[in-house]
Design a protein around this motif. Structure first.
Motif, PDB file in Angstrom:
ATOM      1  N   MET A 114       0.850  -1.169   0.000  1.00 45.95           N
ATOM      2  CA  MET A 114       0.000   0.000   0.000  1.00 45.95           C
ATOM      3  C   MET A 114       0.897   1.233   0.000  1.00 45.95           C
ATOM      4  N   SER A 115       0.558   2.210  -0.786  1.00 47.70           N
ATOM      5  CA  SER A 115       1.375   3.411  -0.917  1.00 47.70           C
ATOM      6  C   SER A 115       0.528   4.659  -0.745  1.00 47.70           C
ATOM      7  N   ASN A 116       1.213   5.727  -0.425  1.00 44.64           N
ATOM      8  CA  ASN A 116       0.529   7.010  -0.278  1.00 44.64           C
ATOM      9  C   ASN A 116       0.244   7.665  -1.620  1.00 44.64           C
ATOM     10  N   ASP A 117       1.110   7.418  -2.619  1.00 47.81           N
ATOM     11  CA  ASP A 117       0.928   8.001  -3.942  1.00 47.81           C
ATOM     12  C   ASP A 117       1.700   7.186  -4.970  1.00 47.81           C
ATOM     13  N   LYS A 118       1.482   7.487  -6.229  1.00 46.54           N
ATOM     14  CA  LYS A 118       2.114   6.739  -7.317  1.00 46.54           C
ATOM     15  C   LYS A 118       3.633   6.840  -7.265  1.00 46.54           C
ATOM     16  N   GLU A 119       4.139   7.985  -6.868  1.00 42.16           N
ATOM     17  CA  GLU A 119       5.588   8.196  -6.855  1.00 42.16           C
ATOM     18  C   GLU A 119       6.310   7.303  -5.849  1.00 42.16           C
ATOM     19  N   SER A 120       5.627   6.844  -4.824  1.00 40.59           N
ATOM     20  CA  SER A 120       6.277   5.992  -3.824  1.00 40.59           C
ATOM     21  C   SER A 120       6.253   4.511  -4.200  1.00 40.59           C
ATOM     22  N   LEU A 121       5.629   4.172  -5.328  1.00 41.90           N
ATOM     23  CA  LEU A 121       5.594   2.785  -5.788  1.00 41.90           C
ATOM     24  C   LEU A 121       6.936   2.381  -6.385  1.00 41.90           C
ATOM     25  N   ASP A 122       7.234   1.088  -6.365  1.00 43.59           N
ATOM     26  CA  ASP A 122       8.453   0.635  -7.023  1.00 43.59           C
ATOM     27  C   ASP A 122       8.237   0.589  -8.535  1.00 43.59           C
ATOM     28  N   LYS A 123       9.330   0.345  -9.269  1.00 48.62           N
ATOM     29  CA  LYS A 123       9.298   0.384 -10.735  1.00 48.62           C
ATOM     30  C   LYS A 123       8.263  -0.591 -11.312  1.00 48.62           C
ATOM     31  N   ASP A 124       8.214  -1.815 -10.785  1.00 44.14           N
ATOM     32  CA  ASP A 124       7.275  -2.811 -11.300  1.00 44.14           C
ATOM     33  C   ASP A 124       5.830  -2.399 -11.074  1.00 44.14           C
ATOM     34  N   ALA A 125       5.543  -1.888  -9.908  1.00 44.35           N
ATOM     35  CA  ALA A 125       4.174  -1.462  -9.603  1.00 44.35           C
ATOM     36  C   ALA A 125       3.751  -0.296 -10.498  1.00 44.35           C
ATOM     37  N   LYS A 126       4.657   0.638 -10.755  1.00 50.32           N
ATOM     38  CA  LYS A 126       4.330   1.768 -11.639  1.00 50.32           C
ATOM     39  C   LYS A 126       4.009   1.280 -13.044  1.00 50.32           C
ATOM     40  N   GLN A 127       4.791   0.301 -13.538  1.00 49.61           N
ATOM     41  CA  GLN A 127       4.545  -0.228 -14.882  1.00 49.61           C
ATOM     42  C   GLN A 127       3.184  -0.906 -14.960  1.00 49.61           C
ATOM     43  N   LEU A 128       2.825  -1.663 -13.935  1.00 44.43           N
ATOM     44  CA  LEU A 128       1.538  -2.347 -13.932  1.00 44.43           C
ATOM     45  C   LEU A 128       0.377  -1.372 -13.855  1.00 44.43           C
ATOM     46  N   LEU A 129       0.549  -0.321 -13.106  1.00 41.50           N
ATOM     47  CA  LEU A 129      -0.515   0.666 -12.941  1.00 41.50           C
ATOM     48  C   LEU A 129      -0.835   1.365 -14.260  1.00 41.50           C
ATOM     49  N   ASP A 130       0.175   1.497 -15.114  1.00 40.91           N
ATOM     50  CA  ASP A 130      -0.003   2.209 -16.380  1.00 40.91           C
ATOM     51  C   ASP A 130      -0.458   1.323 -17.536  1.00 40.91           C
ATOM     52  N   LYS A 131      -0.639   0.024 -17.292  1.00 39.76           N
ATOM     53  CA  LYS A 131      -1.046  -0.894 -18.359  1.00 39.76           C
ATOM     54  C   LYS A 131      -2.506  -1.281 -18.210  1.00 39.76           C
ATOM     55  N   SER A 132      -3.149  -1.435 -19.343  1.00 43.16           N
ATOM     56  CA  SER A 132      -4.508  -1.985 -19.314  1.00 43.16           C
ATOM     57  C   SER A 132      -4.412  -3.464 -18.962  1.00 43.16           C
ATOM     58  N   VAL A 133      -5.527  -4.053 -18.609  1.00 39.39           N
ATOM     59  CA  VAL A 133      -5.544  -5.488 -18.306  1.00 39.39           C
ATOM     60  C   VAL A 133      -5.103  -6.269 -19.537  1.00 39.39           C
ATOM     61  N   THR A 134      -5.548  -5.859 -20.712  1.00 41.79           N
ATOM     62  CA  THR A 134      -5.142  -6.523 -21.948  1.00 41.79           C
ATOM     63  C   THR A 134      -3.636  -6.454 -22.141  1.00 41.79           C
ATOM     64  N   ALA A 135      -3.052  -5.279 -21.970  1.00 38.20           N
ATOM     65  CA  ALA A 135      -1.603  -5.132 -22.137  1.00 38.20           C
ATOM     66  C   ALA A 135      -0.843  -5.986 -21.127  1.00 38.20           C
ATOM     67  N   TYR A 136      -1.334  -6.029 -19.899  1.00 37.64           N
ATOM     68  CA  TYR A 136      -0.702  -6.849 -18.866  1.00 37.64           C
ATOM     69  C   TYR A 136      -0.716  -8.328 -19.253  1.00 37.64           C
ATOM     70  N   LEU A 137      -1.868  -8.821 -19.689  1.00 38.50           N
ATOM     71  CA  LEU A 137      -1.976 -10.222 -20.065  1.00 38.50           C
ATOM     72  C   LEU A 137      -1.173 -10.542 -21.323  1.00 38.50           C
ATOM     73  N   ASP A 138      -1.060  -9.586 -22.231  1.00 31.80           N
ATOM     74  CA  ASP A 138      -0.266  -9.784 -23.449  1.00 31.80           C
ATOM     75  C   ASP A 138       1.229  -9.858 -23.159  1.00 31.80           C
TER      76      ASP A 138
END
Length: 71
Positions: free
Chosen positions: A1-25
């Protein structure tokens, strides 16, 4: 759990920016067949989610993104 997007690690930031389709692809980048996860979802979900057509399922979830929940 994070306070904001900037405190997320690199992997979490990448996942947050992908659609479900892009993630599954992206599974193909890890040595799995191109539609491996989609095929598993279709096998498990036929009758439950009502989709038997991969292109319709991919299209539906292409506009679905994760939402960051903060404390």
């Amino acid at each position: 759990m994070s306070n904001d997007k900037e405190s997320l690690d690199k992997d979490a930031k990448q996942l947050l920016d992908k659609s479900v389709t892009a993630y599954l692809d992206d599974i193909k980048n890890y040595g799995y067949p191109k539609n491996y996860l989609w095929d598993e979802i279709l096998k498990a979900g036929i009758g439950i989610i009502g989709y038997t057509n991969l292109s319709r399922l991919r299209k539906k979830y292409d506009s679905h993104f994760r939402v960051l929940k903060t404390k």
